[in-house]
Scaffold this motif. Structure first.
Motif, PDB file in Angstrom:
ATOM      1  N   GLN A  94       1.868   2.205  -3.371  1.00 11.97           N
ATOM      2  CA  GLN A  94       0.856   2.818  -4.184  1.00 11.97           C
ATOM      3  C   GLN A  94       0.255   1.522  -4.999  1.00 11.97           C
ATOM      4  O   GLN A  94       0.535   1.112  -6.146  1.00 11.97           O
ATOM      5  CB  GLN A  94       1.216   3.692  -5.125  1.00 11.97           C
ATOM      6  CG  GLN A  94       1.625   5.267  -4.638  1.00 11.97           C
ATOM      7  CD  GLN A  94       0.799   5.527  -3.560  1.00 11.97           C
ATOM      8  OE1 GLN A  94       0.237   6.079  -3.941  1.00 11.97           O
ATOM      9  NE2 GLN A  94       1.297   5.792  -2.765  1.00 11.97           N
ATOM     10  N   SER A  95       0.580   0.382  -4.551  1.00 15.58           N
ATOM     11  CA  SER A  95       0.287  -0.839  -4.763  1.00 15.58           C
ATOM     12  C   SER A  95      -0.964  -1.961  -3.870  1.00 15.58           C
ATOM     13  O   SER A  95      -0.759  -1.546  -2.825  1.00 15.58           O
ATOM     14  CB  SER A  95       2.052  -2.634  -5.123  1.00 15.58           C
ATOM     15  OG  SER A  95       2.109  -3.483  -5.895  1.00 15.58           O
ATOM     16  N   SER A 144       0.589  -1.238   0.036  1.00 13.19           N
ATOM     17  CA  SER A 144       0.491  -0.130  -0.033  1.00 13.19           C
ATOM     18  C   SER A 144       1.356   0.967   0.054  1.00 13.19           C
ATOM     19  O   SER A 144       0.495   2.297  -0.513  1.00 13.19           O
ATOM     20  CB  SER A 144      -0.705  -0.188   1.078  1.00 13.19           C
ATOM     21  OG  SER A 144      -2.259   0.687   1.167  1.00 13.19           O
TER      22      SER A 144
END
Length: 111
Positions: free
Chosen positions: A77-78, A74
């Motif tokens: 940005q995944s 997270s």
């Protein structure tokens, strides 16, 4: 007593990295899983899918590792998604209250 084994195969496509796990996620193998996911996060895809269809056991160390890896993804940005989660692991996640902390996408079983 046999030493726990965990095999991980990684397949990358444009939007996701699929990690197929087979064996046990426990205190002896959790670091191996962390290492592989951290390598994938070096160039984070939008999605990291952990295919747990071959996982036969997961202890508290393994559960904690899944939560930590979900947070790391997270931050990068995944999105970390668990798929093919077995009934035993779903029950453990429910009992521990961790099911809501993880994204689980179990596809409908094929006949």
């Amino acid at each position: 007593m046999d030493r726990a084994e965990l095999s991980i195969t990684v397949h990358r496509t444009g939007d996701e990295a699929v990690l197929r796990l087979a064996g046990e996620i426990d205190m002896l193998t959790a670091a191996q899983l962390s290492t592989v996911v951290n390598e994938v996060l070096a160039e984070p895809p939008p999605r990291i899918v952990l295919d747990l269809g071959g996982v036969t056991f997961c202890d508290s160390q393994g559960l904690g590792t899944l939560v930590v890896l979900s947070r790391k993804a997270s931050h990068a940005q995944s999105l970390l998604i668990l798929t093919n989660v077995g009934e035993f692991l779903l029950r453990v996640l429910d009992i521990t209250g961790l099911r809501s902390a993880l994204m689980i996408r179990n596809d409908a079983p094929t006949p």
